[in-house]
Design an enzyme around this catalytic site. Structure first.
Site, PDB file in Angstrom:
ATOM      1  N   ARG A  69      -2.857   5.610   0.524  1.00 40.08           N
ATOM      2  CA  ARG A  69      -3.889   6.934   0.733  1.00 40.08           C
ATOM      3  C   ARG A  69      -2.537   7.288   1.345  1.00 40.08           C
ATOM      4  O   ARG A  69      -3.794   8.503   2.133  1.00 40.08           O
ATOM      5  CB  ARG A  69      -4.848   5.368   1.674  1.00 40.08           C
ATOM      6  N   ARG A 102       1.029  -1.645  -0.350  1.00 43.05           N
ATOM      7  CA  ARG A 102      -0.340   0.452   0.055  1.00 43.05           C
ATOM      8  C   ARG A 102       1.299   1.130   0.156  1.00 43.05           C
ATOM      9  O   ARG A 102       0.367   2.065   0.532  1.00 43.05           O
ATOM     10  CB  ARG A 102      -0.937   0.211   0.904  1.00 43.05           C
ATOM     11  N   TYR A 130     -14.595 -12.389  -0.148  1.00 43.23           N
ATOM     12  CA  TYR A 130     -15.375 -11.080  -0.630  1.00 43.23           C
ATOM     13  C   TYR A 130     -16.989 -11.864  -1.699  1.00 43.23           C
ATOM     14  O   TYR A 130     -18.136 -11.161  -1.285  1.00 43.23           O
ATOM     15  CB  TYR A 130     -14.970 -10.240  -1.739  1.00 43.23           C
TER      16      TYR A 130
END
Length: 355
Positions: free
Chosen positions: A42, A38, A162
């Site tokens: 963000r 990541r 999911y």
């Protein structure tokens, strides 16, 4: 030809001698290579700026935007590898699954898969379905030069979770119920997802990715016997499908301390380790012939610089006897993390491990 391949009688490609790929191959390195899960995203203000007003899945389908986001942490942090910016549900969206990524929630599936008839939703993935991946990687490899690009995909179990749950789940009750109640349907579901995942990774490798990482985010919810019987065959199928390309294959999951040996056995060349198991213990569990990746606790980055360096030193000391070590966090970069702390961490690891 993959960016990692060095065929006999030909010059190796630009990334072949990179510290990252050498560590993955368990060869001597000039310094311990660093990248962060990541890292493209963000925590970076430049990421938030270019993503403003653009939904997550749409941002994964714009080649120029994908390339820019992927390059941002390489420019800022001087990491030793880039990770392709995408999401694990992109191939599912590409084949027509009705899903969306809800802010603050995660992937939400409109029609969960819980019966044999529901499997019809999962058609084969073709390169044309993800044309934007090929285009983005072409842009990236032209910019990255000697810095390797890591392709990635979600592992069959995590994708299945999911799809069966209809979204994120703490207990995976529907997933486990299906796995235990209808083993054949479960096996067929994971096998189909393995085909889709394999196709997605092949597109990335053929476009120029130098390595691939299979993320099994939720597999730590399983006991080893269940993993071996009900999950490992599908993960092994994915690793086998891309073995001939000669790129390093990384396998990572969270809370997988009891599964580390099996995850390596599934076919990974590099086993990712979260922060719960020291790397010297992890290498005992995984066994010889594998490099390890990890494993600083991401929360440490919120502490003082002195504390970060002390905890990093512990990780490096535990990794001292490894055949190959890629430094990473034990999970992903958090949104509120100070980007400068990550840059300092890269510099510290490089300085401390320079040969």
């Amino acid at each position: 030809m993959s960016a990692n391949h060095s065929p006999a009688g030909q010059q190796p490609t630009a990334t072949y001698e990179s510290a990252f790929l050498k560590a993955c191959r368990r060869e001597p390195v000039p310094h311990t290579p660093v990248w962060f899960m990541r890292q493209a995203g963000r925590s970076l203000p430049e990421y938030l700026k270019v993503r403003e007003g653009i939904p997550m899945l749409e941002s994964c389908m714009r080649p120029e935007l994908v390339a820019e986001i992927t390059l941002q942490p390489v420019r800022r942090h001087q990491v030793d590898a880039a990770i392709y910016f995408s999401d694990i549900v992109v191939p599912l969206k590409a084949i027509g699954i009705d899903l969306d990524i809800k802010p603050g929630v995660g992937p939400v599936v409109q029609n969960p898969i819980r019966t044999r008839a529901d499997l019809a939703q999962l058609r084969d993935l073709t390169p044309e379905d993800v044309w934007y991946v090929t285009e983005a990687i072409g842009l990236l490899t032209a910019e990255l030069g000697e810095t390797p690009l890591i392709g990635f995909a979600g592992a069959p179990f995590t994708l299945a979770s999911y799809l069966v749950e209809g979204g994120p789940s703490k207990n995976h009750e529907h997933t486990k119920a299906l796995m235990y109640s209808d083993p054949q349907l479960w096996a067929d579901l994971l096998d189909r997802l393995a085909e889709i995942t394999s196709a997605f990774l092949k597109v990335q490798i053929e476009a120029g990715a130098s390595a691939v990482q299979l993320f099994d985010s939720w597999v730590g919810a399983l006991a080893p016997a269940d993993y071996r019987r009900s999950v490992m065959p599908a993960s092994a199928k994915v690793f086998d499908a891309v073995a001939s390309y000669g790129v390093p294959r990384i396998h990572f999951g969270v809370g997988t301390g009891e599964l580390l040996g099996l995850m390596g056995e599934a076919g990974a060349d590099v086993v990712g380790v979260d922060w719960r198991v020291p790397l010297d213990e992890a290498t005992r569990r995984v066994g010889p012939g594998k490099a390890l990746q990890g494993n600083l606790d991401p929360a440490v980055l919120f502490a003082s610089t002195e504390a970060v360096e002390a905890k990093t030193r512990e990780v490096l000391d535990a990794a001292a006897g490894l055949e190959g070590h890629v430094f990473n966090l034990g999970h992903g970069v958090m949104p509120s993390m100070d980007p400068d702390a990550l840059s300092r961490l890269v510099e510290y690891v490089h300085t401390q491990t320079a040969r």
